[in-house]
Design an enzyme around this catalytic site. Structure first.
Site, short mmCIF file in Angstrom:
data_model
loop_
_atom_site.label_atom_id
_atom_site.label_comp_id
_atom_site.label_asym_id
_atom_site.label_seq_id
_atom_site.Cartn_x
_atom_site.Cartn_y
_atom_site.Cartn_z
N GLU A 242 5.90 11.74 20.41
CA GLU A 242 6.83 12.14 19.33
C GLU A 242 8.17 11.53 19.68
O GLU A 242 8.92 12.10 20.47
CB GLU A 242 6.95 13.67 19.28
CG GLU A 242 5.69 14.39 18.91
CD GLU A 242 5.32 14.25 17.45
OE1 GLU A 242 6.07 13.58 16.70
OE2 GLU A 242 4.28 14.79 17.07
N CYS A 276 15.18 14.46 15.53
CA CYS A 276 14.49 13.17 15.35
C CYS A 276 14.22 12.88 13.87
O CYS A 276 14.13 11.73 13.48
CB CYS A 276 13.22 13.13 16.18
SG CYS A 276 12.20 14.57 15.96
P1 NAD Z 1 16.69 10.00 27.21
O1 NAD Z 1 15.83 8.94 26.66
O2 NAD Z 1 17.33 9.79 28.53
O3 NAD Z 1 15.85 11.36 27.35
C1 NAD Z 1 15.11 11.91 26.30
C2 NAD Z 1 14.22 12.99 26.92
O4 NAD Z 1 13.27 12.35 27.76
C3 NAD Z 1 14.94 13.97 27.84
O5 NAD Z 1 14.41 15.26 27.64
C4 NAD Z 1 14.67 13.47 29.24
O6 NAD Z 1 14.64 14.51 30.18
C5 NAD Z 1 13.31 12.86 29.10
N1 NAD Z 1 13.08 11.76 30.01
C6 NAD Z 1 13.90 10.72 30.25
N2 NAD Z 1 13.34 9.86 31.13
C7 NAD Z 1 12.12 10.39 31.43
C8 NAD Z 1 11.05 9.97 32.27
N3 NAD Z 1 11.09 8.81 32.96
N4 NAD Z 1 9.96 10.75 32.35
C9 NAD Z 1 9.88 11.90 31.64
N5 NAD Z 1 10.85 12.35 30.84
C10 NAD Z 1 11.95 11.59 30.72
O7 NAD Z 1 17.76 10.32 26.14
P2 NAD Z 1 18.78 11.51 25.95
O8 NAD Z 1 20.16 11.00 26.08
O9 NAD Z 1 18.41 12.75 26.68
O10 NAD Z 1 18.45 11.76 24.43
C11 NAD Z 1 18.86 10.84 23.49
C12 NAD Z 1 17.73 10.06 22.91
O11 NAD Z 1 16.50 10.71 23.11
C13 NAD Z 1 17.93 9.98 21.44
O12 NAD Z 1 18.43 8.72 21.09
C14 NAD Z 1 16.60 10.24 20.85
O13 NAD Z 1 16.01 9.01 20.49
C15 NAD Z 1 15.76 10.79 21.92
N6 NAD Z 1 15.35 12.16 21.70
C16 NAD Z 1 14.38 12.36 20.80
C17 NAD Z 1 13.96 13.65 20.56
C18 NAD Z 1 12.90 13.92 19.56
O14 NAD Z 1 12.85 15.02 19.05
N7 NAD Z 1 12.01 12.97 19.28
C19 NAD Z 1 14.53 14.70 21.24
C20 NAD Z 1 15.53 14.45 22.17
C21 NAD Z 1 15.91 13.15 22.41
#
Ligand code: NAD
Length: 469
Positions: A242, A276
């Site tokens: 997702e 999202c």
């Molecule tokens: P990010 O990509 O750093 O992290 C997004 C999420 O992924 C966080 O919960 C983080 O803990 C987790 N994560 C990051 N690296 C990981 C790894 N290697 N293994 C497992 N989990 C990992 O970004 P962010 O700054 O926290 O959030 C911003 C971006 O994340 C947004 O641009 C958006 O695209 C995306 N996001 C999407 C949703 C959604 O509902 N689809 C929710 C939150 C964030």
């Protein structure tokens, strides 16, 4: 929580949880070490053996009881969500209510995991198709809906008879903790759910390759999703992904602007746009474009921004300083590229990660914000002329999660329904993301579905049994 026990991490490492409205710490969180993950894996393997043999009716009872307990704790859990990630308290309460409903929905769906018999070619043979829980699931959930993103995975996995190890969001951990507490209080056997927090890359890179884990599910950004999908592919493990979105909103000139604007303002700034399925690219037909932008900008400027604990607050801070900086940078980039600011466009206040509700016009197609997910309170407005021009523009994105349209003309509604490239399309309202409806994307927004009768599919494998007497 490993084996239903709350504990510190093996490395005695802790991290602070910060209130984004005040920038003050609200608590500290235990960080998992590899030794904890080993124990979580062993616990989940044992828990799976118990839970998969637990009758579906009994599993449903546990989930229903957990739903009831969570309903009773709604205000307390909502207050923690607001304190840790900033959303207005009313939105946090709705989120917890959605979790209650998700638990209840999955409880019932788990009892409908039917197999089938296939007529055999020989009279002494029976051919049966059964659906079995896939096994131990590793799941990773983000901070934007810290309760609901986790509830969707936990409830569906448990309803299907799987055990699940969940890595919740470190920035807003209390909601996941509350979900685990209600499940334990409702009688979930040890090991069926383990909850860890810590260093996300270390945890995912440790859990996904483990032979104990048979399935992974991730909600988060596209780059992290691609990285984890590649990792899982190396071990042939199925994934549910997702990921992000960049939802178009097509507004035709037959609508009443005054009716539509309050809906799109509420849709855009819900959870400060950190959703999202947030509406992002607003394509408005030329004859009503100017009026729509003016009304939207006026309403955006009038929104009350503040600490989510205040019942009058309509939009809280961004969830963390990283998000605030990212939104600031992507808006600055767009303005450098020629976009005009119709509302907002800057930080708000001297403390807390507040950013003004923002609307941009004249955004060039090549601007980064037209291609990357803003994941913040930013609306982009573009005019369009003829009906037959708009679908190509709306579909001109690598994302394909949600898409929206506003029109009272049935043929235009039909066109949107059939032609928009998205996993979910909502027309004349923002009607997505209910426990009983499927949720998920196409293109780079990911694959697999949560919610609806599809919710449990991800957690089953099909077994065919041919038996001769
Ligand atoms: P990010 O990509 O750093 O992290 C997004 C999420 O992924 C966080 O919960 C983080 O803990 C987790 N994560 C990051 N690296 C990981 C790894 N290697 N293994 C497992 N989990 C990992 O970004 P962010 O700054 O926290 O959030 C911003 C971006 O994340 C947004 O641009 C958006 O695209 C995306 N996001 C999407 C949703 C959604 O509902 N689809 C929710 C939150 C964030």
């Amino acid at each position: 929580m490993i084996d239903n026990q709350w504990r510190a991490g093996g490395g005695q490492e802790w991290r602070e949880v910060i209130n984004p409205a005040t920038e003050r710490p609200v608590g500290r969180l235990a960080v998992a070490a590899k030794s904890d993950l080993d124990e979580a894996l062993a616990s989940a393997a044992a828990g799976f053996e118990v839970w998969r043999k637990t009758p579906a009716h009994k599993r449903a009872q546990v989930l229903r009881q957990a739903a009831q307990l969570l309903a009773g704790r709604r205000d307390e859990v909502a207050a923690k969500i607001t304190a840790e990630m900033g959303k207005p308290i009313g939105e946090a309460r709705i989120e917890v209510t959605m979790c209650v409903e998700t638990f209840a929905w999955c409880a019932e769906e788990g009892m409908r995991a039917y197999g089938r018999d296939i007529p055999a070619r020989l009279s002494n043979v029976t051919q049966r198709v059964v659906r079995e829980p896939i096994g131990v699931v590793a799941a990773f959930t983000p901070w934007n809906f810290p309760a609901n993103q986790a509830a969707k995975k936990i409830a569906a996995a448990l309803a299907a008879g799987c055990a699940i190890i969940i890595k919740g969001p470190e920035e807003a951990p209390s909601a996941c903790i509350a979900l685990a507490e209600v499940l334990v209080d409702a009688g979930l056997p040890a090991g069926a759910l383990n909850l860890v927090f810590g260093h996300p890359p270390m945890i995912s890179e440790y859990l996904i390759p483990s032979p104990v884990v048979r399935k992974m599910s991730f909600t988060g950004s596209v780059p992290v999703g691609k990285h984890l999908a590649r990792l899982a592919a190396g071990y042939m493990k199925p994934c549910t992904m997702e990921l992000g979105g960049h939802a178009p909103v097509v507004i035709f000139d037959d609508v009443t602007v005054d009716d539509v604007v309050p809906k799109i303002v509420a849709g855009k700034y819900r959870n400060a746009g950190q959703v999202c399925i947030s509406p992002t690219r607003f394509y408005v037909q030329e004859t009503i474009y100017k009026r729509t932008v003016e009304a939207f900008a006026g309403a955006a400027k009038a929104l009350r921004i503040g600490n989510g604990t205040d019942a009058a607050t309509q939009m809280g801070p961004l969830a963390n300083s990283r998000r605030r900086d990212a939104v600031e940078a992507i808006v600055e980039d767009a303005v450098k590229d020629g976009a005009k600011v119709a509302a907002g466009g800057r930080r708000s206040g001297n403390h807390g990660y507040f950013y003004e509700p923002t609307a941009l016009t004249d955004v060039p197609r090549t601007a980064r914000i037209m291609n990357d997910e803003p994941f913040g309170p930013v609306a982009l407005f573009m005019p369009f002329g003829r009906d037959d021009e708009i679908i190509a523009q709306a579909n001109d994105s690598l994302f394909g999660l949600a898409a929206y349209g506003f029109t009272n003309v049935p043929a235009r509604g039909d066109m949107l329904m059939h032609e928009l490239q998205a996993g979910m399309v909502s027309i004349n309202h923002f009607g997505l993301g209910l426990p009983e409806t499927p949720f998920g994307g196409i293109k780079e927004s990911g694959y697999g579905r949560e919610g609806g009768s599809e919710a449990l599919e991800a957690y089953f494998v099909t077994k065919f049994v041919s038996r001769a007497a």
